[in-house]
Motif scaffolding. Structure first.
Motif, PDB file in Angstrom:
ATOM      1  N   MET A  22      -5.908  19.835  -2.205  1.00 49.55           N
ATOM      2  CA  MET A  22      -5.812  18.540  -2.922  1.00 49.55           C
ATOM      3  C   MET A  22      -7.164  17.445  -2.898  1.00 49.55           C
ATOM      4  N   ARG A  23      -6.640  16.443  -3.763  1.00 47.68           N
ATOM      5  CA  ARG A  23      -7.709  15.272  -3.388  1.00 47.68           C
ATOM      6  C   ARG A  23      -7.537  14.713  -2.980  1.00 47.68           C
ATOM      7  N   ILE A  24      -7.924  13.501  -2.873  1.00 47.86           N
ATOM      8  CA  ILE A  24      -7.594  12.196  -1.588  1.00 47.86           C
ATOM      9  C   ILE A  24      -6.519  11.365  -2.782  1.00 47.86           C
ATOM     10  N   GLY A  25      -7.729  11.325  -4.433  1.00 47.41           N
ATOM     11  CA  GLY A  25      -6.923  10.691  -5.463  1.00 47.41           C
ATOM     12  C   GLY A  25      -5.333  10.904  -5.638  1.00 47.41           C
ATOM     13  N   GLU A  26      -4.898  12.385  -5.631  1.00 45.13           N
ATOM     14  CA  GLU A  26      -4.152  12.811  -5.738  1.00 45.13           C
ATOM     15  C   GLU A  26      -3.326  12.818  -5.082  1.00 45.13           C
ATOM     16  N   VAL A  27      -3.455  11.944  -3.639  1.00 40.70           N
ATOM     17  CA  VAL A  27      -2.495  11.581  -3.593  1.00 40.70           C
ATOM     18  C   VAL A  27      -1.741  10.438  -3.192  1.00 40.70           C
ATOM     19  N   PHE A  28      -2.871  10.129  -3.443  1.00 42.13           N
ATOM     20  CA  PHE A  28      -2.607   8.118  -4.252  1.00 42.13           C
ATOM     21  C   PHE A  28      -1.528   7.801  -5.097  1.00 42.13           C
ATOM     22  N   VAL A  29      -1.963   9.452  -6.233  1.00 42.64           N
ATOM     23  CA  VAL A  29      -1.407   8.813  -7.265  1.00 42.64           C
ATOM     24  C   VAL A  29       0.173   9.897  -7.148  1.00 42.64           C
ATOM     25  N   ARG A  30       0.238  10.340  -6.243  1.00 42.68           N
ATOM     26  CA  ARG A  30       1.655  11.248  -6.290  1.00 42.68           C
ATOM     27  C   ARG A  30       2.793  10.798  -5.126  1.00 42.68           C
ATOM     28  N   TRP A  31       1.857  10.068  -4.467  1.00 43.00           N
ATOM     29  CA  TRP A  31       2.630   8.830  -3.061  1.00 43.00           C
ATOM     30  C   TRP A  31       2.558   7.316  -3.799  1.00 43.00           C
ATOM     31  N   LYS A  32       2.571   7.671  -4.691  1.00 45.00           N
ATOM     32  CA  LYS A  32       2.530   5.348  -5.645  1.00 45.00           C
ATOM     33  C   LYS A  32       3.383   5.165  -5.570  1.00 45.00           C
ATOM     34  N   ASN A  33       4.723   5.622  -5.740  1.00 47.83           N
ATOM     35  CA  ASN A  33       5.375   5.105  -5.753  1.00 47.83           C
ATOM     36  C   ASN A  33       5.884   4.518  -4.487  1.00 47.83           C
ATOM     37  N   LYS A  34       5.953   5.480  -2.927  1.00 47.51           N
ATOM     38  CA  LYS A  34       5.815   5.358  -2.028  1.00 47.51           C
ATOM     39  C   LYS A  34       5.308   3.365  -1.279  1.00 47.51           C
ATOM     40  N   PHE A  35       3.858   3.852  -1.932  1.00 47.70           N
ATOM     41  CA  PHE A  35       3.138   2.868  -1.780  1.00 47.70           C
ATOM     42  C   PHE A  35       3.775   1.370  -1.666  1.00 47.70           C
ATOM     43  N   VAL A  36       4.000   1.346  -3.756  1.00 49.46           N
ATOM     44  CA  VAL A  36       4.827  -0.039  -4.244  1.00 49.46           C
ATOM     45  C   VAL A  36       5.420   0.051  -3.400  1.00 49.46           C
ATOM     46  N   ALA A  37       6.355   0.093  -3.228  1.00 47.81           N
ATOM     47  CA  ALA A  37       7.474  -0.170  -2.160  1.00 47.81           C
ATOM     48  C   ALA A  37       7.088  -0.962  -0.858  1.00 47.81           C
ATOM     49  N   TYR A  38       6.055  -1.118  -0.624  1.00 49.63           N
ATOM     50  CA  TYR A  38       5.515  -1.881   0.396  1.00 49.63           C
ATOM     51  C   TYR A  38       5.147  -2.906  -0.028  1.00 49.63           C
ATOM     52  N   SER A  39       4.710  -3.430  -1.076  1.00 51.19           N
ATOM     53  CA  SER A  39       3.983  -4.130  -1.148  1.00 51.19           C
ATOM     54  C   SER A  39       4.716  -5.807  -1.402  1.00 51.19           C
ATOM     55  N   ARG A  40       5.680  -5.822  -1.767  1.00 52.65           N
ATOM     56  CA  ARG A  40       6.399  -6.868  -1.154  1.00 52.65           C
ATOM     57  C   ARG A  40       6.688  -7.127   0.321  1.00 52.65           C
ATOM     58  N   TYR A  41       6.952  -6.087   0.569  1.00 50.41           N
ATOM     59  CA  TYR A  41       7.002  -6.153   2.519  1.00 50.41           C
ATOM     60  C   TYR A  41       5.936  -7.228   2.687  1.00 50.41           C
ATOM     61  N   CYS A  42       4.950  -6.674   2.258  1.00 45.74           N
ATOM     62  CA  CYS A  42       3.501  -6.961   2.825  1.00 45.74           C
ATOM     63  C   CYS A  42       3.181  -8.431   2.386  1.00 45.74           C
ATOM     64  N   ALA A  43       3.491  -8.748   0.708  1.00 41.73           N
ATOM     65  CA  ALA A  43       3.226 -10.092   0.331  1.00 41.73           C
ATOM     66  C   ALA A  43       4.386 -11.355   1.002  1.00 41.73           C
ATOM     67  N   GLN A  44       5.602 -11.410   1.746  1.00 41.24           N
ATOM     68  CA  GLN A  44       6.436 -11.553   1.974  1.00 41.24           C
ATOM     69  C   GLN A  44       6.019 -12.231   3.621  1.00 41.24           C
ATOM     70  N   LEU A  45       5.486 -11.207   4.365  1.00 40.27           N
ATOM     71  CA  LEU A  45       5.539 -10.950   5.572  1.00 40.27           C
ATOM     72  C   LEU A  45       5.001 -12.003   6.189  1.00 40.27           C
ATOM     73  N   PRO A  46       3.680 -13.171   6.088  1.00 45.03           N
ATOM     74  CA  PRO A  46       3.550 -14.647   6.651  1.00 45.03           C
ATOM     75  C   PRO A  46       4.217 -15.501   5.732  1.00 45.03           C
ATOM     76  N   ALA A  47       5.392 -15.603   5.683  1.00 45.91           N
ATOM     77  CA  ALA A  47       6.555 -16.082   5.189  1.00 45.91           C
ATOM     78  C   ALA A  47       8.024 -15.794   5.759  1.00 45.91           C
ATOM     79  N   SER A  48       8.492 -14.966   6.197  1.00 44.95           N
ATOM     80  CA  SER A  48       8.620 -14.048   7.612  1.00 44.95           C
ATOM     81  C   SER A  48       8.445 -14.583   8.478  1.00 44.95           C
ATOM     82  N   ARG A  49       7.518 -14.338   9.454  1.00 40.65           N
ATOM     83  CA  ARG A  49       6.948 -14.402  10.710  1.00 40.65           C
ATOM     84  C   ARG A  49       6.833 -16.452  10.471  1.00 40.65           C
TER      85      ARG A  49
END
Length: 72
Positions: A1-28
């Motif tokens: 499996m190539r690295i790009g395929e891994v990201f595509v396969r797990w894309k939904n898991k990574f996207v779940a963190y986007s809001r968490y990461c975006a709100q981190l400064p406000a949470s802190r």
């Protein structure tokens, strides 16, 4: 499996963190404000920090861990 395929396969898991990461400064900042405004809250957070990790890390620092793991 190539690295790009891994990201595509797990894309939904990574996207779940986007809001968490975006709100981190406000949470802190919100935690810091609560600690500054209320000594009881500050003490409770300190007590929990001691119980969890003997105050090695503050709550604000621990909130960064999931984001750091994703970036690795």
């Amino acid at each position: 499996m190539r690295i790009g395929e891994v990201f595509v396969r797990w894309k939904n898991k990574f996207v779940a963190y986007s809001r968490y990461c975006a709100q981190l400064p406000a949470s802190r900042a919100l935690i810091e404000r609560y600690e500054n405004d209320n000594k009881e809250i500050k003490q409770k957070i300190a007590d929990c920090g001691y119980e969890a990790n003997h105050n090695q890390f503050r709550l604000q620092d621990l909130l960064s861990v999931p984001m750091q793991r994703v970036l690795k």
